[in-house]
Motif scaffolding. Structure first.
Motif, PDB file in Angstrom:
ATOM      1  N   LEU A   1       0.828  -1.199   0.000  1.00 28.44           N
ATOM      2  CA  LEU A   1       0.000   0.000   0.000  1.00 28.44           C
ATOM      3  C   LEU A   1       0.867   1.255   0.000  1.00 28.44           C
ATOM      4  CD1 LEU A   1      -2.854   1.184   0.127  1.00 28.44           C
ATOM      5  CD2 LEU A   1      -2.728   0.995   2.622  1.00 28.44           C
ATOM      6  N   GLN A   2       1.921   1.255   0.790  1.00 30.02           N
ATOM      7  CA  GLN A   2       2.831   2.402   0.833  1.00 30.02           C
ATOM      8  C   GLN A   2       3.565   2.575  -0.501  1.00 30.02           C
ATOM      9  OE1 GLN A   2       2.747   4.666   2.961  1.00 30.02           O
ATOM     10  NE2 GLN A   2       2.101   3.807   4.896  1.00 30.02           N
ATOM     11  N   ARG A   3       3.900   1.479  -1.148  1.00 28.02           N
ATOM     12  CA  ARG A   3       4.558   1.560  -2.462  1.00 28.02           C
ATOM     13  C   ARG A   3       3.618   2.159  -3.506  1.00 28.02           C
ATOM     14  NH1 ARG A   3       7.461  -4.292  -2.205  1.00 28.02           N
ATOM     15  NH2 ARG A   3       9.244  -3.637  -0.963  1.00 28.02           N
ATOM     16  N   LEU A   4       2.347   1.775  -3.461  1.00 25.09           N
ATOM     17  CA  LEU A   4       1.370   2.358  -4.379  1.00 25.09           C
ATOM     18  C   LEU A   4       1.229   3.856  -4.121  1.00 25.09           C
ATOM     19  CD1 LEU A   4      -1.364  -0.428  -4.279  1.00 25.09           C
ATOM     20  CD2 LEU A   4       0.019   0.218  -6.263  1.00 25.09           C
ATOM     21  N   LYS A   5       1.245   4.241  -2.859  1.00 27.97           N
ATOM     22  CA  LYS A   5       1.182   5.659  -2.490  1.00 27.97           C
ATOM     23  C   LYS A   5       2.390   6.403  -3.035  1.00 27.97           C
ATOM     24  CE  LYS A   5       2.035   8.344   1.590  1.00 27.97           C
ATOM     25  NZ  LYS A   5       2.368   8.242   2.997  1.00 27.97           N
ATOM     26  N   LYS A   6       3.568   5.863  -2.793  1.00 29.38           N
ATOM     27  CA  LYS A   6       4.811   6.500  -3.239  1.00 29.38           C
ATOM     28  C   LYS A   6       4.890   6.573  -4.765  1.00 29.38           C
ATOM     29  CE  LYS A   6       9.782   6.382  -2.548  1.00 29.38           C
ATOM     30  NZ  LYS A   6      10.922   5.691  -1.953  1.00 29.38           N
TER      31      LYS A   6
ATOM     32  N   PHE B   1      -0.102   6.216  -7.315  1.00 29.75           N
ATOM     33  CA  PHE B   1      -1.396   5.607  -7.613  1.00 29.75           C
ATOM     34  C   PHE B   1      -2.517   6.292  -6.834  1.00 29.75           C
ATOM     35  CE2 PHE B   1      -4.640   2.236  -7.103  1.00 29.75           C
ATOM     36  CZ  PHE B   1      -4.865   1.937  -8.440  1.00 29.75           C
ATOM     37  N   PHE B   2      -2.205   6.741  -5.615  1.00 24.34           N
ATOM     38  CA  PHE B   2      -3.168   7.455  -4.772  1.00 24.34           C
ATOM     39  C   PHE B   2      -2.756   8.920  -4.661  1.00 24.34           C
ATOM     40  CE2 PHE B   2      -3.217   3.071  -3.008  1.00 24.34           C
ATOM     41  CZ  PHE B   2      -4.509   2.740  -3.365  1.00 24.34           C
ATOM     42  N   ARG B   3      -3.742   9.795  -4.532  1.00 28.41           N
ATOM     43  CA  ARG B   3      -3.508  11.233  -4.473  1.00 28.41           C
ATOM     44  C   ARG B   3      -3.592  11.731  -3.029  1.00 28.41           C
ATOM     45  NH1 ARG B   3      -7.717  13.712  -7.947  1.00 28.41           N
ATOM     46  NH2 ARG B   3      -8.764  13.981  -5.976  1.00 28.41           N
TER      47      ARG B   3
ATOM     48  N   PHE C   1      -5.404   9.801   0.850  1.00 26.18           N
ATOM     49  CA  PHE C   1      -4.696   9.672   2.124  1.00 26.18           C
ATOM     50  C   PHE C   1      -4.277  11.040   2.623  1.00 26.18           C
ATOM     51  CE2 PHE C   1      -1.434   9.557  -1.131  1.00 26.18           C
ATOM     52  CZ  PHE C   1      -0.426  10.364  -0.608  1.00 26.18           C
ATOM     53  N   ARG C   2      -3.966  11.112   3.909  1.00 25.06           N
ATOM     54  CA  ARG C   2      -3.464  12.330   4.536  1.00 25.06           C
ATOM     55  C   ARG C   2      -2.746  11.941   5.817  1.00 25.06           C
ATOM     56  NH1 ARG C   2      -6.726  13.719   8.944  1.00 25.06           N
ATOM     57  NH2 ARG C   2      -8.805  12.829   8.907  1.00 25.06           N
TER      58      ARG C   2
ATOM     59  N   LEU D   1     -12.806   2.809  -4.278  1.00 27.90           N
ATOM     60  CA  LEU D   1     -13.249   3.203  -5.625  1.00 27.90           C
ATOM     61  C   LEU D   1     -12.066   3.284  -6.582  1.00 27.90           C
ATOM     62  CD1 LEU D   1     -15.925   5.927  -4.830  1.00 27.90           C
ATOM     63  CD2 LEU D   1     -16.308   3.703  -5.900  1.00 27.90           C
ATOM     64  N   ARG D   2     -10.947   3.807  -6.122  1.00 27.04           N
ATOM     65  CA  ARG D   2      -9.741   3.934  -6.961  1.00 27.04           C
ATOM     66  C   ARG D   2      -9.216   2.566  -7.372  1.00 27.04           C
ATOM     67  NH1 ARG D   2      -6.683   4.710 -10.744  1.00 27.04           N
ATOM     68  NH2 ARG D   2      -4.602   5.529 -10.475  1.00 27.04           N
ATOM     69  N   VAL D   3      -9.225   1.632  -6.461  1.00 28.09           N
ATOM     70  CA  VAL D   3      -8.720   0.294  -6.744  1.00 28.09           C
ATOM     71  C   VAL D   3      -9.645  -0.432  -7.722  1.00 28.09           C
ATOM     72  CG1 VAL D   3      -8.231  -1.971  -5.724  1.00 28.09           C
ATOM     73  CG2 VAL D   3      -7.461   0.115  -4.590  1.00 28.09           C
ATOM     74  N   ASP D   4     -10.947  -0.195  -7.629  1.00 34.50           N
ATOM     75  CA  ASP D   4     -11.916  -0.855  -8.513  1.00 34.50           C
ATOM     76  C   ASP D   4     -11.964  -0.245  -9.909  1.00 34.50           C
ATOM     77  OD1 ASP D   4     -12.659  -2.672  -6.613  1.00 34.50           O
ATOM     78  OD2 ASP D   4     -14.402  -1.544  -5.939  1.00 34.50           O
ATOM     79  N   THR D   5     -11.457   0.986 -10.049  1.00 35.46           N
ATOM     80  CA  THR D   5     -11.472   1.681 -11.334  1.00 35.46           C
ATOM     81  C   THR D   5     -10.195   1.384 -12.109  1.00 35.46           C
ATOM     82  OG1 THR D   5     -12.708   3.456 -10.284  1.00 35.46           O
ATOM     83  CG2 THR D   5     -11.754   3.923 -12.426  1.00 35.46           C
ATOM     84  N   PRO D   6     -10.304   1.007 -13.380  1.00 31.16           N
ATOM     85  CA  PRO D   6      -9.068   0.708 -14.146  1.00 31.16           C
ATOM     86  C   PRO D   6      -8.216   1.919 -14.405  1.00 31.16           C
ATOM     87  CG  PRO D   6     -11.063   0.374 -15.493  1.00 31.16           C
ATOM     88  CD  PRO D   6     -11.492   0.814 -14.131  1.00 31.16           C
TER      89      PRO D   6
END
Length: 67
Positions: A26-31, A34-36, A41-42, A62-67
Motif C-alpha cells: 500500500l505504501q509503495r502504491l502511495k509513493k 497511484f493514490f492522491r 490519504f493524509r 473506488l480507486r482500486v476498482d477503477t481501471p
C-alpha cells in the motif's frame, strides 16, 4: 475482513487488510503516485512531520476498482 463505512478515515494497517494486501505494498502504491494526497490519504496529524498516514476507505476502494 471488516465491513467498510463510507467516508471513514482508517489506518494504513486497516486499509491494507481491507484490500487484502501488505501495508508495504500500500505504501509503495502511495509513493508511486497511484493514490492522491489529500484525497485518498493524509497525515493523521498535519502538524507532526512524522505523523502516521490515514486513508479514506471509500475513495481508496473506488480507486482500486477503477481501471
Amino acid at each position: 475482513m471488516s465491513t467498510t463505512t463510507p467516508g471513514l478515515w482508517v489506518s494504513t494497517q486497516h486499509m491494507a487488510e481491507l484490500l487484502g494486501i501488505h501495508r508495504v505494498t500500500l505504501q509503495r502504491l502511495k509513493k508511486g503516485g497511484f493514490f492522491r494526497g489529500g484525497h485518498h490519504f493524509r497525515k493523521a496529524n498535519p502538524l507532526a512531520p512524522r505523523s502516521n498516514t490515514v486513508w479514506h476507505q471509500q475513495r481508496v476502494l473506488l480507486r482500486v476498482d477503477t481501471p
